[in-house]
Structure formats: C-alpha cells, structure tokens
Scaffold this active site. Structure first.
Site, PDB file in Angstrom:
ATOM      1  N   CYS A   1      -0.766   1.158  -1.745  1.00  0.00           N
ATOM      2  CA  CYS A   1       0.581   0.903  -2.260  1.00  0.00           C
ATOM      3  C   CYS A   1       1.339   2.203  -2.488  1.00  0.00           C
ATOM      4  CB  CYS A   1       0.511   0.099  -3.562  1.00  0.00           C
ATOM      5  SG  CYS A   1      -0.388   0.924  -4.896  1.00  0.00           S
TER       6      CYS A   1
ATOM      7  N   GLU B   1       3.999  -0.232   1.640  1.00  0.00           N
ATOM      8  CA  GLU B   1       2.631  -0.720   1.553  1.00  0.00           C
ATOM      9  C   GLU B   1       2.032  -0.585   2.945  1.00  0.00           C
ATOM     10  OE1 GLU B   1      -0.047  -3.190  -1.185  1.00  0.00           O
ATOM     11  OE2 GLU B   1       2.004  -2.494  -1.504  1.00  0.00           O
TER      12      GLU B   1
END
Length: 365
Positions: free
Chosen positions: A323, A357
């Site tokens: 992330c 991401e």
C-alpha cells in the site's frame, strides 16, 4: 479527496498518470510492463466515516478539506457505495428526530457490502443508557441495518458487529466475515481483482510436490482463503486477535481446511523460524514439517523491516502486495539482490488520489 469528489470523465487519464508514476519510481529495476487494474469510477468504497457538526437545531455530516482543514458539509458521497448513499440522509434525519440519539453524537461510520448489508456505528461524547438503546433499536428494522453505539469504554451492539461480504474471484463466490472497526479492504471491486491476481501468480505452485505457503500479516484471511487452493499447507501469522477470529470464521465458511494461524508479529515469526527463541503460541506447530516454496506479504505502510527482508529472501517465490510504493521500492532494493521481478501490478484501490496499491511477484535468480 476529503469530500468524496469524483471525476468519471477524467478517470482513465488520472489512472494513466498513476501508472506512469509507478514505472518511474521503479525505473532503477528491470520491471515488466505493469498490469493495471481499474476501479469502478463511482460507488466503489464500502466504508466511510463522517464527523458530525451541530449548529442549533441542525446536524450535518462533515469532512475536513485535506489542504485547508476547513470543514465541508457532506450531503452525498459519490465514491461511497450505493448503500452508503441510500442511508446517509435518512439515517441522519431519524437521529435528529430524537434528542437522545442526536445529543453529543460526534461521528457516524458506515460499513457496507456489495450485497447491501450495512452496519452504522454511532460515536458519542457521552455514556449510552438503556434509553438510548430503546430509541436506537427501531432504526435497525426501519433501515435494515445493524447499529453499534460507541462511547468511552463502551460498545453496544444491536445485534451484530459484522457483515458478510461476497466476492467473486476467478468465477467462484467467496464469503467473508467483516467485523466493525477491524481492517477490511475498502474497495470491494478492486479486492476481487487483487485476489484473482494473487491466485493466478501462485497457481503454478500447486503442481509442485508438498509445496507450502507462509503468509505474514494475514488479517481476516482475505488472501489466505484464496491462496490456500494452490498449496498443500499454509502457515499464516497475524497479531490482531479479532482478525484471527474472523480468519477462522472465514476458513470455515469457505471450507478451507489446510491453514494454521499463529498469532504473532512478523518479527516474532522470524525469531521462531531462526530458532532464536521458543513461542508457546507455536507449540502446536511443527515448523520443520513444512516445505515452504512461497511467501506472501501484505505489510503495513512501513513495509518490511530488515529482519523480515532477510526472512523473505529465503523463499523461492515472493508475492508482495504493497500500500506504499516508496517503502516497496526500499524493500525491492534488498530483495532484488537475490530475486528478479517477474510481474508488477497496479490496483487502483483509491481513485482520484495519489495512493498507489501494487503487487509484485519475485522469483529467485
């Protein structure tokens, strides 16, 4: 964007810019062309939380502008699920009709599913009484929702604190227990694509004799359920007790029976695998009985610490979902010394933001 603003007509261009930034960031490595997984341009977010602002007899949802920190009244939330938008105004109107529900309410949180289940959590600067519960309970039936009241050291659940999400992954339907106030993937559509990608990049492992998987940071078993199909055995670690409980429920709901979870941090697991110290939480696990070929990691934003980097390098295949591309790059500087990058993916979990991401498959050189 703080108020959930969308620009559907600009979505493809913004995503293209994001993919270019990812390629530039990893330009020091030999990388394949990234696979780019698009999100729905609107109604993609299954969770939302709003502060509540009281002005006389009026009560509003608000969010704060990320740049100016000024409060902005929110009347609709285009990035939120259809269910969130259906509930926002009627729920607030109902709360305002009863002073015991409105008074000292400072935040409202929504957790929804693609099938329309919803939990509405009401956060207060006051202790909640039986009178509050009696006033709140009819809203559960009125709107077809679960309601949770929270105050300092207090949680009242009417009557469940979880929803059941249904995800379609590679043509199969999977069901997930998702508990209020625990981490879940916010963009369900992208989550389906992430899970499908992870299943596909590990599918070759199933042909190897006695090939096993270790997973760090498994959470509620989101990836674990899917990946378990491709391995004989899976050993997963997770530090959160509530997430471990959800994971066990998810394994049961999806008939996954080849996973063992150890409730411990990645640092502790590294120590255990190195035989540096014994752990009672691993007393039921014979680490020497596993034949690990692959490790899957989905770490927090800080990425992998040096000890975990060294652990990860032991495995022939590394699947890394990140992330935070900055810490991913830092980790890849170490991991690429022993492994090559075979696949790179961009999952647009948060459209209209700078958030990236990504997923990487690495194999031993």
């Amino acid at each position: 964007m703080s108020t959930g603003t969308t620009y559907p007509e600009r979505y493809e261009a913004l995503l293209s810019d994001k993919a270019e930034r990812l390629k530039q960031l990893f330009s020091d490595f030999q990388i394949p062309e990234p696979e780019v997984f698009t999100s729905a341009p609107e109604n993609f977010r299954m969770r939302a939380e709003f502060r509540v602002w009281h002005e006389g007899d009026q009560t509003h949802y608000i969010m704060f502008d990320q740049e100016t920190r000024e409060k902005v009244q929110v009347t609709e939330f285009p990035i939120g699920s259809t269910r969130i938008n259906e509930l926002m105004r009627p729920v607030m109107d109902a709360l305002c009709q009863q002073e015991i529900l409105r008074r000292k309410l400072f935040q409202v949180e929504f957790l929804t599913t693609q099938a329309g289940e919803a939990i509405v959590s009401l956060l207060y600067h006051k202790q909640l009484s039986e009178e509050w519960e009696a006033a709140a309970r009819p809203l559960r039936d009125q709107f077809g929702i679960e309601i949770i009241g929270r105050a300092r050291k207090q949680k009242i659940v009417l009557d469940r604190d979880y929803v059941t999400e249904e995800l379609n992954v590679c043509g199969r339907l999977w069901r997930y227990n998702q508990v209020e106030n625990s981490f879940t993937q916010p963009n369900a559509g992208i989550n389906e694509k992430m899970l499908s990608w992870a299943q596909e990049v590990t599918s070759g492992s199933a042909s190897e004799e006695k090939s096993d998987l270790v997973e760090l940071y498994c959470g509620n078993g989101n990836f674990t359920c899917i990946l378990a199909q491709n391995f004989d055995q899976v050993l997963a670690t997770e530090i959160s007790k509530s997430s471990v409980n959800s994971a066990h429920k998810n394994f049961e709901m999806n008939a996954v029976d080849n996973v063992t979870i150890a409730r411990m941090s990645s640092e502790e697991f590294t120590q255990a695998l190195n035989k540096e110290r014994p752990f009672r939480r691993l007393a039921h696990v014979d680490l020497d009985s596993y034949n690990f070929s692959t490790i899957f990691v989905d770490p927090p934003r800080a990425g992998l610490d040096p000890a975990t980097e060294a652990l990860v390098q032991r495995f022939d295949r590394i699947v890394y979902v990140s992330c935070n591309p900055v810490t991913l790059k830092e980790n890849l500087e170490t991991l690429s010394q022993t492994h090559r990058i075979e696949k790179l993916a961009l999952f647009d979990q948060f459209p209209y933001t700078d958030h990236i991401e990504s997923g990487v498959l690495l194999t031993r050189k």
